[in-house]
Design a protein around this motif. Structure first.
Motif, mmCIF file in Angstrom:
data_model
loop_
_atom_site.group_PDB
_atom_site.id
_atom_site.type_symbol
_atom_site.label_atom_id
_atom_site.label_comp_id
_atom_site.label_asym_id
_atom_site.label_seq_id
_atom_site.Cartn_x
_atom_site.Cartn_y
_atom_site.Cartn_z
ATOM 1 N N ALA A 119 0.812 -1.216 0.000
ATOM 2 C CA ALA A 119 0.000 0.000 0.000
ATOM 3 C C ALA A 119 0.852 1.276 0.000
ATOM 4 O O ALA A 119 0.378 2.330 -0.417
ATOM 5 N N SER A 120 2.101 1.186 0.422
ATOM 6 C CA SER A 120 2.911 2.401 0.490
ATOM 7 C C SER A 120 3.610 2.718 -0.840
ATOM 8 O O SER A 120 4.258 3.741 -0.968
ATOM 9 N N SER A 121 3.499 1.821 -1.834
ATOM 10 C CA SER A 121 4.066 2.152 -3.139
ATOM 11 C C SER A 121 3.120 3.134 -3.844
ATOM 12 O O SER A 121 1.931 3.171 -3.540
ATOM 13 N N PRO A 122 3.644 3.918 -4.793
ATOM 14 C CA PRO A 122 2.830 4.992 -5.359
ATOM 15 C C PRO A 122 1.764 4.529 -6.355
ATOM 16 O O PRO A 122 0.991 5.343 -6.840
ATOM 17 N N SER A 123 1.726 3.218 -6.650
ATOM 18 C CA SER A 123 0.759 2.760 -7.635
ATOM 19 C C SER A 123 -0.671 2.994 -7.148
ATOM 20 O O SER A 123 -1.000 2.738 -5.993
ATOM 21 N N LEU A 124 -1.515 3.466 -8.057
ATOM 22 C CA LEU A 124 -2.898 3.755 -7.673
ATOM 23 C C LEU A 124 -3.726 2.475 -7.651
ATOM 24 O O LEU A 124 -4.713 2.374 -6.942
ATOM 25 N N LYS A 125 -3.311 1.497 -8.469
ATOM 26 C CA LYS A 125 -4.061 0.243 -8.538
ATOM 27 C C LYS A 125 -3.484 -0.788 -7.590
ATOM 28 O O LYS A 125 -2.274 -0.834 -7.373
ATOM 29 N N ALA A 126 -4.350 -1.648 -7.058
ATOM 30 C CA ALA A 126 -3.886 -2.741 -6.200
ATOM 31 C C ALA A 126 -3.003 -3.683 -7.023
ATOM 32 O O ALA A 126 -3.167 -3.804 -8.231
ATOM 33 N N ASP A 128 -1.872 -6.777 -8.742
ATOM 34 C CA ASP A 128 -2.486 -8.016 -9.242
ATOM 35 C C ASP A 128 -1.350 -8.954 -9.648
ATOM 36 O O ASP A 128 -0.710 -8.764 -10.684
ATOM 37 N N PHE A 129 -1.099 -9.973 -8.833
ATOM 38 C CA PHE A 129 0.079 -10.832 -9.004
ATOM 39 C C PHE A 129 0.141 -11.466 -10.394
ATOM 40 O O PHE A 129 1.167 -11.396 -11.066
ATOM 41 N N VAL A 130 -0.964 -12.072 -10.841
ATOM 42 C CA VAL A 130 -0.950 -12.790 -12.116
ATOM 43 C C VAL A 130 -0.625 -11.841 -13.272
ATOM 44 O O VAL A 130 0.199 -12.146 -14.139
ATOM 45 N N GLU A 131 -1.243 -10.686 -13.258
ATOM 46 C CA GLU A 131 -0.998 -9.693 -14.312
ATOM 47 C C GLU A 131 0.431 -9.154 -14.244
ATOM 48 O O GLU A 131 1.107 -9.025 -15.263
ATOM 49 N N LYS A 132 0.896 -8.851 -13.066
ATOM 50 C CA LYS A 132 2.232 -8.257 -12.906
ATOM 51 C C LYS A 132 3.339 -9.249 -13.242
ATOM 52 O O LYS A 132 4.386 -8.880 -13.756
#
Ligand code: HEC
Ligand code: HEC
Ligand code: HEC
Ligand code: HEC
Length: 156
Positions: A119-126, A128-132
């Motif tokens: 949650a502390s990273s700047p990404s706005l989206k949660a 998603d392990f499979v996609e990432k």
């Protein structure tokens, strides 16, 4: 790398973090496809996203260059995810799926990604392990090459 030294390290080794790093250039010698893919993706330059002042800030480095202070390997490198290669990166060890893990090879998990992609990273989206995972694919090319090099299919 001598077998005796490996045995010694297994006896004395306590935590995975204690294994020394060899650096991404060493992995490149045997994993050229993985290296190229990694080099093209942002993990290999994670520290460069920081300003010169931030590059001295331990709060930023914990995710953007976590092994630089202890192991002199900057950015998010091979061994940040796979574990320090001091003992596992000899060819005879690498070829043995059991021995290689005893010698410190880690299997990177979703949990491991989440130590930085939280949650502390700047990404706005949660995250998603499979996609990432697809976005950091540096294994398919090598697996294809290996398959092609083995005329008779072996069970794995
Ligand atoms: C001297 C050559 C060599 C070096 C150096 C080397 N590897 Fe390997 N690696 C191999 C070989 C050979 C295999 C087995 C491939 C196969 O199954 O045919 C392997 C397998 C692997 C695997 C899969 C192991 C498994 O059982 O699932 C990973 C992950 C890996 N290497 C990562 C690394 C990383 C990270 C580094 C650098 C720290 C590295 N390797 C350095 C030769 C090497
Ligand atoms: C908990 C881990 C974590 C910490 C601590 C952290 N970051 Fe990041 N940072 C990330 C992740 C993960 C991303 C990538 C987000 C994504 O794209 O999903 C990122 C991305 C960035 C980016 C954007 C890079 C780009 O390509 O757009 C900047 C800039 C950045 N971080 C700066 C900082 C600074 C400055 C600090 C210290 C104050 C910091 N970060 C601390 C995990 C972290
Ligand atoms: C952000 C974490 C991360 C980084 C950085 C990373 N890897 Fe990986 N690597 C993984 C994950 C996760 C997998 C397994 C993917 C799967 O099986 O679904 C993998 C798979 C591999 C494999 C394939 C093993 C097999 O079973 O065929 C090799 C080889 C490998 N990595 C080498 C490297 C090398 C060399 C580097 C640096 C140049 C590197 N990796 C950087 C996370 C990482
Ligand atoms: C040590 C911390 C750390 C770990 C562990 C980590 N990441 Fe990252 N990741 C980052 C940072 C920091 C960035 C942002 C890099 C930048 O742009 O500066 C990032 C960026 C990314 C990106 C977007 C950048 C691109 O190359 O397009 C993806 C996708 C990603 N990570 C996937 C993963 C996956 C999947 C795992 C687990 C297998 C993982 N990460 C593990 C720190 C980490």
């Amino acid at each position: 790398m001598r077998a005796g030294l490996l045995a010694l390290s297994l006896l004395c080794g306590s935590t995975a973090a204690a294994y020394g790093f060899v650096g991404p250039e060493s992995c490149k010698a045997c994993h050229p496809e993985a290296y190229q893919k990694w080099k093209q993706a942002k993990h290999s330059r994670a520290k460069d996203s920081l300003s010169p002042a931030q590059q001295k800030d331990a709060r930023c480095l914990t995710c953007h260059s976590p092994d630089e202070a202890d192991q002199q390997v900057p950015h998010v490198s091979c061994e940040t995810c796979h574990g320090g290669g001091q003992y596992y990166s000899a060819r005879y060890v690498m070829r043995d799926p059991e021995l290689v893990r005893l010698a410190g090879l880690a299997d990177p998990s979703e949990k491991a990604c989440r130590t930085c992609h939280d949650a502390s990273s700047p990404s706005l989206k949660a995250f998603d392990f499979v996609e990432k995972l697809k976005l950091i694919d540096h294994w398919s090319a090598e697996r294809e090459r290996r398959k092609a090099a083995r005329p008779t299919p072996k069970k794995k």
